[in-house]
Design a protein around this motif. Structure first.
Motif, PDB file in Angstrom:
ATOM      1  N   ASP A  76     -46.997  -3.950 -26.894  1.00 23.08           N
ATOM      2  CA  ASP A  76     -45.828  -4.229 -28.059  1.00 23.08           C
ATOM      3  C   ASP A  76     -46.161  -4.641 -29.288  1.00 23.08           C
ATOM      4  O   ASP A  76     -47.310  -5.559 -29.403  1.00 23.08           O
ATOM      5  CB  ASP A  76     -44.993  -5.282 -27.235  1.00 23.08           C
ATOM      6  CG  ASP A  76     -44.457  -4.702 -26.046  1.00 23.08           C
ATOM      7  OD1 ASP A  76     -44.137  -3.320 -25.861  1.00 23.08           O
ATOM      8  OD2 ASP A  76     -43.817  -5.177 -25.229  1.00 23.08           O
ATOM      9  N   TYR A  77     -45.366  -4.769 -30.084  1.00 24.77           N
ATOM     10  CA  TYR A  77     -45.525  -5.293 -31.654  1.00 24.77           C
ATOM     11  C   TYR A  77     -45.045  -6.469 -31.497  1.00 24.77           C
ATOM     12  O   TYR A  77     -43.940  -6.998 -31.062  1.00 24.77           O
ATOM     13  CB  TYR A  77     -44.653  -4.369 -32.493  1.00 24.77           C
ATOM     14  CG  TYR A  77     -45.068  -4.451 -33.909  1.00 24.77           C
ATOM     15  CD1 TYR A  77     -46.292  -3.977 -34.626  1.00 24.77           C
ATOM     16  CD2 TYR A  77     -44.395  -5.583 -34.776  1.00 24.77           C
ATOM     17  CE1 TYR A  77     -46.577  -4.121 -35.773  1.00 24.77           C
ATOM     18  CE2 TYR A  77     -44.852  -5.619 -36.192  1.00 24.77           C
ATOM     19  CZ  TYR A  77     -45.820  -4.982 -36.530  1.00 24.77           C
ATOM     20  OH  TYR A  77     -46.358  -5.205 -37.819  1.00 24.77           O
ATOM     21  N   LEU A  78     -45.779  -7.367 -32.268  1.00 26.59           N
ATOM     22  CA  LEU A  78     -45.481  -8.857 -32.369  1.00 26.59           C
ATOM     23  C   LEU A  78     -45.316  -9.306 -33.822  1.00 26.59           C
ATOM     24  O   LEU A  78     -46.152  -8.780 -34.812  1.00 26.59           O
ATOM     25  CB  LEU A  78     -46.525  -9.826 -31.729  1.00 26.59           C
ATOM     26  CG  LEU A  78     -46.756  -9.601 -30.287  1.00 26.59           C
ATOM     27  CD1 LEU A  78     -48.197 -10.482 -29.813  1.00 26.59           C
ATOM     28  CD2 LEU A  78     -45.747  -9.347 -29.515  1.00 26.59           C
ATOM     29  N   TYR A  79     -44.455  -9.920 -34.202  1.00 23.67           N
ATOM     30  CA  TYR A  79     -44.005 -10.387 -35.485  1.00 23.67           C
ATOM     31  C   TYR A  79     -44.860 -11.824 -35.736  1.00 23.67           C
ATOM     32  O   TYR A  79     -44.776 -12.668 -34.956  1.00 23.67           O
ATOM     33  CB  TYR A  79     -42.822 -10.374 -35.765  1.00 23.67           C
ATOM     34  CG  TYR A  79     -42.168  -9.077 -35.908  1.00 23.67           C
ATOM     35  CD1 TYR A  79     -42.410  -8.198 -37.097  1.00 23.67           C
ATOM     36  CD2 TYR A  79     -41.369  -8.687 -34.709  1.00 23.67           C
ATOM     37  CE1 TYR A  79     -41.750  -6.912 -36.929  1.00 23.67           C
ATOM     38  CE2 TYR A  79     -40.705  -7.512 -34.494  1.00 23.67           C
ATOM     39  CZ  TYR A  79     -40.928  -6.494 -35.919  1.00 23.67           C
ATOM     40  OH  TYR A  79     -40.288  -5.323 -35.916  1.00 23.67           O
ATOM     41  N   ALA A  80     -45.480 -11.914 -37.110  1.00 20.38           N
ATOM     42  CA  ALA A  80     -45.992 -13.313 -37.473  1.00 20.38           C
ATOM     43  C   ALA A  80     -44.726 -14.337 -37.179  1.00 20.38           C
ATOM     44  O   ALA A  80     -43.468 -13.771 -37.698  1.00 20.38           O
ATOM     45  CB  ALA A  80     -46.374 -12.999 -39.010  1.00 20.38           C
ATOM     46  N   GLY A  81     -45.295 -15.506 -36.989  1.00 22.17           N
ATOM     47  CA  GLY A  81     -43.964 -16.565 -36.947  1.00 22.17           C
ATOM     48  C   GLY A  81     -43.703 -16.883 -35.480  1.00 22.17           C
ATOM     49  O   GLY A  81     -42.966 -17.992 -35.242  1.00 22.17           O
TER      50      GLY A  81
END
Length: 119
Positions: A76-81
Motif C-alpha cells: 500500500d501507498y503511504l503519504y508523508a505526514g
C-alpha cells in the motif's frame, strides 16, 4: 490563514534508515528515493512511499483531519505526514521529502506567507 513555516518544521530532524542489515539515524535531508525507513510507534512518515513490512495503522489526522487511523498492508501507498500507531514498519521511499503529497499541499498559494485572499 497563512503559514510561516515549511514542512521541515513539522517533521523530525532525523529518521531511521536501513542500510544492509543494520539501521542508522540520518538527517531528513539525506533521504533519497529507494531508501528503506524504519518507522516506529508514534513516528511520522517523512516521505511518500510504499509499505514493505507491516501491517501498519496510520493516523492521518495531521494531514486530513480524520481522526480514525487507517489500516495498511504491504504494497500500500503511504503519504508523508501520517503517524504510525503500533509496531514498527518499513517504508520504501518513493518521492523525496520535498516532493511529497503533503509538501505539495503546503506549496499551494493559499498557504504561502504574504498571500492575500480576495473575497
Amino acid at each position: 490563514m497563512v503559514f510561516d513555516r515549511d514542512y521541515r518544521a513539522f517533521f523530525p530532524l532525523s529518521v531511521t534508515r536501513k542500510a544492509g542489515g543494520s539501521e542508522e539515524r540520518v538527517p531528513l535531508e539525506r533521504l533519497v528515493v529507494g531508501n528503506i525507513l524504519v518507522v516506529r510507534n508514534g513516528e511520522l512518515i517523512p516521505a511518500d512511499g510504499t509499505l514493505l513490512e507491516g501491517p501498519a495503522l496510520i493516523d492521518y489526522s495531521f494531514v486530513t483531519g480524520e481522526s480514525e487511523p487507517v489500516e495498511k498492508q504491504p504494497g500500500d501507498y503511504l503519504y508523508a505526514g501520517g503517524r504510525q500507531v503500533g509496531g514498527s514498519i518499513e517504508v520504501w521511499v518513493m518521492k523525496p521529502v520535498s516532493h511529497s503529497y503533503l509538501t505539495s499541499l503546503w506549496d499551494q498559494e493559499a498557504f504561502k506567507k504574504g498571500t492575500r485572499r480576495n473575497h
